[in-house]
Design a protein around this motif. Structure first.
Motif, PDB file in Angstrom:
ATOM      1  N   TRP A  74      -2.995   7.478  -3.883  1.00  0.00           N
ATOM      2  CA  TRP A  74      -4.330   7.073  -3.435  1.00  0.00           C
ATOM      3  C   TRP A  74      -5.196   6.562  -4.588  1.00  0.00           C
ATOM      4  O   TRP A  74      -6.053   5.705  -4.386  1.00  0.00           O
ATOM      5  CB  TRP A  74      -5.022   8.158  -2.622  1.00  0.00           C
ATOM      6  CG  TRP A  74      -5.463   9.418  -3.320  1.00  0.00           C
ATOM      7  CD1 TRP A  74      -4.846  10.620  -3.295  1.00  0.00           C
ATOM      8  CD2 TRP A  74      -6.648   9.607  -4.118  1.00  0.00           C
ATOM      9  NE1 TRP A  74      -5.542  11.546  -4.034  1.00  0.00           N
ATOM     10  CE2 TRP A  74      -6.662  10.964  -4.549  1.00  0.00           C
ATOM     11  CE3 TRP A  74      -7.690   8.780  -4.519  1.00  0.00           C
ATOM     12  CZ2 TRP A  74      -7.672  11.492  -5.340  1.00  0.00           C
ATOM     13  CZ3 TRP A  74      -8.703   9.308  -5.317  1.00  0.00           C
ATOM     14  CH2 TRP A  74      -8.679  10.649  -5.722  1.00  0.00           C
ATOM     15  N   GLU A  75      -4.934   7.058  -5.775  1.00  0.00           N
ATOM     16  CA  GLU A  75      -5.674   6.524  -6.921  1.00  0.00           C
ATOM     17  C   GLU A  75      -5.276   5.070  -7.179  1.00  0.00           C
ATOM     18  O   GLU A  75      -6.114   4.215  -7.473  1.00  0.00           O
ATOM     19  CB  GLU A  75      -5.410   7.369  -8.170  1.00  0.00           C
ATOM     20  CG  GLU A  75      -6.147   8.703  -8.141  1.00  0.00           C
ATOM     21  CD  GLU A  75      -5.993   9.452  -9.459  1.00  0.00           C
ATOM     22  OE1 GLU A  75      -6.993  10.029  -9.925  1.00  0.00           O
ATOM     23  OE2 GLU A  75      -4.857   9.465 -10.003  1.00  0.00           O
ATOM     24  N   TYR A 102      -6.362  -2.688  15.413  1.00  0.00           N
ATOM     25  CA  TYR A 102      -7.778  -2.367  15.249  1.00  0.00           C
ATOM     26  C   TYR A 102      -7.942  -1.096  14.415  1.00  0.00           C
ATOM     27  O   TYR A 102      -8.765  -1.034  13.494  1.00  0.00           O
ATOM     28  CB  TYR A 102      -8.459  -2.194  16.610  1.00  0.00           C
ATOM     29  CG  TYR A 102      -9.915  -1.822  16.458  1.00  0.00           C
ATOM     30  CD1 TYR A 102     -10.878  -2.794  16.252  1.00  0.00           C
ATOM     31  CD2 TYR A 102     -10.324  -0.483  16.466  1.00  0.00           C
ATOM     32  CE1 TYR A 102     -12.211  -2.465  16.064  1.00  0.00           C
ATOM     33  CE2 TYR A 102     -11.650  -0.149  16.269  1.00  0.00           C
ATOM     34  CZ  TYR A 102     -12.588  -1.136  16.085  1.00  0.00           C
ATOM     35  OH  TYR A 102     -13.908  -0.801  15.895  1.00  0.00           O
ATOM     36  N   ASP A 103      -7.157  -0.087  14.742  1.00  0.00           N
ATOM     37  CA  ASP A 103      -7.258   1.173  13.995  1.00  0.00           C
ATOM     38  C   ASP A 103      -6.868   0.981  12.536  1.00  0.00           C
ATOM     39  O   ASP A 103      -7.463   1.593  11.630  1.00  0.00           O
ATOM     40  CB  ASP A 103      -6.364   2.240  14.646  1.00  0.00           C
ATOM     41  CG  ASP A 103      -6.998   2.832  15.894  1.00  0.00           C
ATOM     42  OD1 ASP A 103      -8.032   2.302  16.339  1.00  0.00           O
ATOM     43  OD2 ASP A 103      -6.457   3.814  16.436  1.00  0.00           O
ATOM     44  N   ILE A 104      -5.859   0.158  12.307  1.00  0.00           N
ATOM     45  CA  ILE A 104      -5.472  -0.123  10.913  1.00  0.00           C
ATOM     46  C   ILE A 104      -6.660  -0.750  10.176  1.00  0.00           C
ATOM     47  O   ILE A 104      -7.017  -0.330   9.071  1.00  0.00           O
ATOM     48  CB  ILE A 104      -4.253  -1.080  10.874  1.00  0.00           C
ATOM     49  CG1 ILE A 104      -3.001  -0.379  11.406  1.00  0.00           C
ATOM     50  CG2 ILE A 104      -4.015  -1.596   9.455  1.00  0.00           C
ATOM     51  CD1 ILE A 104      -1.803  -1.309  11.607  1.00  0.00           C
ATOM     52  N   ALA A 106      -9.841  -0.627  10.958  1.00  0.00           N
ATOM     53  CA  ALA A 106     -10.954   0.317  10.837  1.00  0.00           C
ATOM     54  C   ALA A 106     -10.714   1.263   9.658  1.00  0.00           C
ATOM     55  O   ALA A 106     -11.642   1.597   8.908  1.00  0.00           O
ATOM     56  CB  ALA A 106     -11.126   1.110  12.132  1.00  0.00           C
ATOM     57  N   SER A 107      -9.470   1.687   9.469  1.00  0.00           N
ATOM     58  CA  SER A 107      -9.163   2.568   8.344  1.00  0.00           C
ATOM     59  C   SER A 107      -9.343   1.827   7.028  1.00  0.00           C
ATOM     60  O   SER A 107      -9.906   2.366   6.069  1.00  0.00           O
ATOM     61  CB  SER A 107      -7.719   3.083   8.462  1.00  0.00           C
ATOM     62  OG  SER A 107      -7.550   3.858   9.638  1.00  0.00           O
ATOM     63  N   LEU A 108      -8.860   0.583   6.984  1.00  0.00           N
ATOM     64  CA  LEU A 108      -8.994  -0.203   5.740  1.00  0.00           C
ATOM     65  C   LEU A 108     -10.459  -0.385   5.387  1.00  0.00           C
ATOM     66  O   LEU A 108     -10.863  -0.292   4.238  1.00  0.00           O
ATOM     67  CB  LEU A 108      -8.321  -1.568   5.920  1.00  0.00           C
ATOM     68  CG  LEU A 108      -6.788  -1.543   6.036  1.00  0.00           C
ATOM     69  CD1 LEU A 108      -6.272  -2.926   6.425  1.00  0.00           C
ATOM     70  CD2 LEU A 108      -6.153  -1.098   4.717  1.00  0.00           C
ATOM     71  N   GLN A 121     -14.186  -7.907  13.958  1.00  0.00           N
ATOM     72  CA  GLN A 121     -15.333  -8.584  13.341  1.00  0.00           C
ATOM     73  C   GLN A 121     -16.646  -8.030  13.894  1.00  0.00           C
ATOM     74  O   GLN A 121     -17.593  -7.788  13.158  1.00  0.00           O
ATOM     75  CB  GLN A 121     -15.259 -10.089  13.599  1.00  0.00           C
ATOM     76  CG  GLN A 121     -14.109 -10.761  12.866  1.00  0.00           C
ATOM     77  CD  GLN A 121     -14.305 -12.268  12.665  1.00  0.00           C
ATOM     78  OE1 GLN A 121     -13.849 -12.819  11.675  1.00  0.00           O
ATOM     79  NE2 GLN A 121     -14.972 -12.916  13.605  1.00  0.00           N
ATOM     80  N   VAL A 134     -11.977 -11.429   9.823  1.00  0.00           N
ATOM     81  CA  VAL A 134     -10.543 -11.418  10.129  1.00  0.00           C
ATOM     82  C   VAL A 134     -10.079 -12.840  10.392  1.00  0.00           C
ATOM     83  O   VAL A 134     -10.712 -13.561  11.168  1.00  0.00           O
ATOM     84  CB  VAL A 134     -10.227 -10.543  11.363  1.00  0.00           C
ATOM     85  CG1 VAL A 134      -8.723 -10.459  11.579  1.00  0.00           C
ATOM     86  CG2 VAL A 134     -10.836  -9.158  11.200  1.00  0.00           C
ATOM     87  N   VAL A 146      -0.512  -4.444   3.561  1.00  0.00           N
ATOM     88  CA  VAL A 146      -0.487  -3.293   4.466  1.00  0.00           C
ATOM     89  C   VAL A 146       0.909  -3.207   5.077  1.00  0.00           C
ATOM     90  O   VAL A 146       1.517  -4.241   5.364  1.00  0.00           O
ATOM     91  CB  VAL A 146      -1.539  -3.484   5.579  1.00  0.00           C
ATOM     92  CG1 VAL A 146      -1.622  -2.253   6.465  1.00  0.00           C
ATOM     93  CG2 VAL A 146      -2.902  -3.794   4.951  1.00  0.00           C
ATOM     94  N   ALA A 167      -4.072   3.115  -4.936  1.00  0.00           N
ATOM     95  CA  ALA A 167      -4.575   2.344  -3.790  1.00  0.00           C
ATOM     96  C   ALA A 167      -6.030   1.937  -4.034  1.00  0.00           C
ATOM     97  O   ALA A 167      -6.435   0.797  -3.763  1.00  0.00           O
ATOM     98  CB  ALA A 167      -4.460   3.157  -2.499  1.00  0.00           C
ATOM     99  N   LEU A 203       0.814  -1.216   0.000  1.00  0.00           N
ATOM    100  CA  LEU A 203       0.000   0.000   0.000  1.00  0.00           C
ATOM    101  C   LEU A 203       0.850   1.269   0.000  1.00  0.00           C
ATOM    102  O   LEU A 203       0.552   2.236  -0.707  1.00  0.00           O
ATOM    103  CB  LEU A 203      -0.920  -0.022   1.228  1.00  0.00           C
ATOM    104  CG  LEU A 203      -1.710   1.234   1.539  1.00  0.00           C
ATOM    105  CD1 LEU A 203      -2.619   1.609   0.378  1.00  0.00           C
ATOM    106  CD2 LEU A 203      -2.528   1.047   2.809  1.00  0.00           C
ATOM    107  N   ALA A 214     -12.879   1.533   5.968  1.00  0.00           N
ATOM    108  CA  ALA A 214     -13.432   2.769   5.408  1.00  0.00           C
ATOM    109  C   ALA A 214     -13.164   2.890   3.910  1.00  0.00           C
ATOM    110  O   ALA A 214     -13.847   3.633   3.203  1.00  0.00           O
ATOM    111  CB  ALA A 214     -12.859   3.985   6.147  1.00  0.00           C
ATOM    112  N   HIS A 215     -12.153   2.152   3.440  1.00  0.00           N
ATOM    113  CA  HIS A 215     -11.804   2.266   2.017  1.00  0.00           C
ATOM    114  C   HIS A 215     -12.213   1.027   1.225  1.00  0.00           C
ATOM    115  O   HIS A 215     -11.781   0.855   0.090  1.00  0.00           O
ATOM    116  CB  HIS A 215     -10.308   2.508   1.866  1.00  0.00           C
ATOM    117  CG  HIS A 215      -9.798   3.681   2.634  1.00  0.00           C
ATOM    118  ND1 HIS A 215     -10.381   4.923   2.560  1.00  0.00           N
ATOM    119  CD2 HIS A 215      -8.786   3.834   3.528  1.00  0.00           C
ATOM    120  CE1 HIS A 215      -9.735   5.770   3.346  1.00  0.00           C
ATOM    121  NE2 HIS A 215      -8.777   5.135   3.958  1.00  0.00           N
TER     122      HIS A 215
END
Lengths: 256, 256, 256, 256, 256, 256
Positions: free
Chosen positions: F10-11, F93-95, F97-99, F129, F136, F63, F13, F5, F101-102
């Motif tokens: 970002w395009e 977890y934050d990683i 959660a960000s993934l 999960q 996961v 990642v 990605a 990544l 979102a995309h």
């Protein structure tokens, strides 16, 4: 005479700690659905009866049970209570810290809940060992019956299956409604098994997602396995095996 | 038939929740020194017996007990186990959140530990009411016996004193060693009393510092009050009074 | 000369700590609706004026006030600010830890907010005593006026009632709009009262749920009690009584 | 008429929120050593006076001040109170969440403590913007006086230096003991400056370690800079400049 | 030979720590959108390359990079990963605590992410200095290139602008798609700038709200600034300047 | 072309996420002593190489790696870095959660660190999960090589033993110093084994206490097992087996 701490005056507790040679047993279970035929407290009863039987033979100190476990996936059926694992870690850590202050230096956590509770127990045990300077061991029926389960003709570890059911029939017959049990044979899954005795490649255990647990609960009331194969005599052999193992574990700690 | 959740299958639990009209009782106690004559589990036994007796008359659902409380000041004597109040808050919050998911909308927390546990229970109750949308009430023997204690000729609330001792003599006679009890009469203190029935100016309660508790524990084995004045008949009157009060509280919630 | 810490250079602060004989007063209040006639800062003003008057007579060190309290139930009306109790505990703990580093060994927390703030203050006080080795006492007007309130002919503790109103009329007349006050007489409730002087059986206090507080706020603008019975002369007697009590509490700590 | 929220009844608060066009000012300071000549509350007084003067011109709502800041490095001298930054974040977040519930949608946090508090304020502001959907701006005198400080002939930002001292002389003359002030001229350091107006390469600011702060406090009583160059007239110009800037910031928010 | 810790056996690590004279470099970056032309890992690559070049000249120990940063506002474009700042603080604190246990007493945190990460780094650095007794410095390219950026004819600090782009062109040409770059010239804003070299009055930096960042991302793919002005030769000068600064910072720590 | 990544705009990605069919691989390792002959980053390298090889065949998104793991027991030797498990949970977890979102809805966490990291990964996976609604799975070499390890004639899972060593010899030969390896054959222990392929009764795994780990580290530089039996050809077979398994796991997720 009872080995449960809660029944003793503090003078008796002091005496019991001395006689325990510094070893306490902390039974931990769960309150979660166990199919149509077993009580929601099954995991706690399992931990309690093993603790009681081993304490009689070793004088280990019995700490009041932690009735509640981590059961997010079993919330799909009423009666289940789930506690966040970090709360259970803090709770058992505080229990062990208090015990340490009174002379307990070795703790056996019995996990009646099998694979799910082990996760947070490992974290609690590591922290207690590191910060309190005590020895903590985790005794789990599923990991301590690998040598016997196959011999008894039981299938793999599931949920409310013939292993748990036979055990409960032997120790708490009044709480078992075998006539309501419904089978849900365990289908082999490629690259995944929750049975600690599984000898092939597997992904690691992760508690089921709610939607998946909900599907499963519809099949046989939450049972995974074949309770119809339960047998009180086998339950006795299984129980005695575990008690003998637990006695061995406690005695070794007492000799340290 | 038992009203304890842990003894029921999930189908029975679902039925019991319906019959409870949405009311559960959660007994909370402590494991802490109670003088030479009472068991360390006294506070938990008190909560448990009140819960059981009231459930028989109301069909309220009984949740497995939380044996452990917040007892930092009683760590001066062996057998005491103290849990941080924030952990107890989280634990009981999670219990109530789980109950809510299954249809319980009203919870009575019984506090066998008196004044100390109330603190964190108030925070847990407020949070559960606000976030879960349920009703939570805290039933404490010391606050619910103001009408009867004077009539019985008991002195002020202390620790392991004649009130608790009489109660235990009536409900758990085997766990009481009255012959070992030592009196430690409560001396009036200017501008301070922990008795909720105290009618004069007072500072608010703060759990004793360790050094102060240690001094106190040396006087009469941790007792504050006069257990020699205990009486099993008075224990019965006291118990019946509390059960009647608890039944009233539960019924009102059931009618809501 | 002011006893407020914030007005002093560090050299003056060092001198003031010496003269205080190690005793600091920490005023804590709230910002919450107080009916149509009292300012939202009432609880803080009460704590501040008691602190100031007692410091003048004892040389206790005055710590800058914590204006904000825990007021979830009063959010039903604008102007109310509520802080989570765990945050207030951490805040006041850090204040006391800092004071300890400079020689303050005894702290009186004044709670102008009555029954709600006491909860977290008890936890903060216990933690400060245990971890910092200092003495902490909680001084609450409602608990320290039991001896006088009845004599003055005031009713029970409510909210923005005649007790608080009379006190504010005496100390902060410009902030009181008595002409806007609306009565909401306290109706006796079976088995429940928030008045610390209540002598009958009662459930323990739990802050009201939002919906319940909203109902109540509609009756008399958030007032519970009878502000029309307020009287500036009685306010003076009440204030002097509390200041005398606080002076006594501080002097005893100074003599330790 | 006062713009402070605490002085208003909830009806007046509702009116004031409307008149503020949704903009509140939250003054935050510190209680920390400020050399021989300034009070420990200096940073809070600075925030308070700026807030008051700007509110008079804009009708912004004034929220009761947060007297305490993060000052670990100034604990080397008595009177300093330091709060953990995560506690201050939680405190101010809760304040803003409460304000939001009553119609405030834009908050200006004034930081009288300069560079240290900014850190946690940035985190609190980001969280409030993201979770509450409000706009938060941080107004810091050191960052908002870059345009004027040079013109006034003041040196770099230090601690209790001529800038702060002149400001306090103008607004709180009674709290300044200029005769006790001791100079400690700021020596240029290669690749490091805490002055936001510094135009050369620099490491980022980190609060001083205790040992380093202790050394520094011995030189001039904790002063860094040259308070002897203070001047009340310059203090007025500086104050007026900041008030004008703050008024501009508030008005822009009001127009949004 | 590599200076990265991860490539060394523990014996080699012990030797490397000795040769580093107790100084470690911890590169921290981010994974966030960087316009149409730069990779999302740009900030991490910047930190890594500076760390590597400075380690070659100083023998400082290189700690494996923290690839992830705090980027809530850049979540408006795919590929961005944002970690809560308190988690990043805990992570880097634990890294530093581990290093301390093995003899590292001085840490330079390189922040490739500029203004946003600095916030939590300051808190992590302060805590590490206070609790671990080590020295921590924060090296940020934007603060360490104030002396050179103007000379190179670069504009103000934006995002994915000519400064970052030129740097990446010099060090990671394969990851730059300059042909896709779109300009978004920085418009001066009254009383606000995120450029640390800005010499006028400004509010303090707060990460943009989501809605604002979303607007901005639509203009030039997330770029703020003029990447069309990028130049690989200038990138080299910029890089060499920063490496020289970093070498200076490391050497000074080594001499302490 | 790289699947990492961090190397993508970002395009790119966005495009890569589409091509991944929603599946990301997150490699997690550790930095801890691995005997005299392997680098401290071994566990991370193992996770990285498996991830890279599987991504090439499946287009799963890679990642950036989490280099650090939970290694409290290996702090007995320099170079080890240990992160608290709750911090690693929050970070991953934050990683995730960000993934999410995309557009990533399925994550395979590869654990190069074996038995220790699994603990917190299970908690992170369950939480992701439940709260994020994603799937996961945890892929651990020790659990995914049960089918092959025996065939290769390798002994039980230890630390830096012939399994890990052979694998590193095949993938990172430059980082292996086989000539320094020292054997420490695994002695069977009654009722305890950390090998997931162990078929007899066992207590559950708890990370070793410091004192115990220190003893062990003295025997063979921290090695448990027999690295002298390592073989690059076997390392290839082992690697290929794991990659094939991982490809299978990823493909199944892609087909969901």
């Amino acid at each position: 005479m009872s080995h449960w701490l809660q029944t003793k005056s503090w003078e008796e507790a002091a005496e019991a700690i001395k006689e325990s040679k510094g070893v306490a047993i902390l039974p931990v279970g769960s309150v979660e659905q166990h199919g149509f035929h077993l009580p929601v407290g099954t995991d706690s009863y399992v931990a309690i009866t093993l603790a009681e039987c081993a304490a009689e033979k070793t004088n280990a100190l019995l700490v009041p049970p932690v009735w509640f476990g981590w059961s997010p996936h079993h919330m799909v059926r009423p009666g289940t209570i789930t506690i966040r694992p970090e709360v259970l870690m803090d709770l058992t850590y505080d229990i062990m810290a208090s015990l340490k202050a009174h002379g307990i230096t070795k703790v056996v956590m019995i996990n009646g809940h099998r694979i799910v509770n082990i996760i947070w127990m490992q974290m609690a045990a590591e922290k207690a060992q590191r910060e309190l300077g005590i020895t903590v061991q985790i005794f789990d029926p599923a990991y301590m019956s690998k040598d016997i389960v196959g011999k008894l003709g039981f299938g793999a570890v599931g949920h409310a299956e013939e292993v748990e059911t036979s055990h409960m029939m032997y120790r708490y017959p009044d709480l078992v409604h075998l006539e309501k049990a419904k089978d849900n044979p365990i289908k082999p899954q490629d690259l995944y098994s929750v049975d600690p005795a599984y000898t092939h490649d597997t992904l690691c255990y992760v508690p089921s997602a709610y939607s998946h647990a909900l599907e499963n609960a519809k099949i046989a009331g939450g049972t995974t396995g074949e309770p119809s194969k339960s047998d009180v005599e086998k339950g006795k052999v299984y129980h005695d095996h575990l008690v003998e193992r637990l006695v061995t574990v406690v005695r070794r700690l007492q000799e340290k």
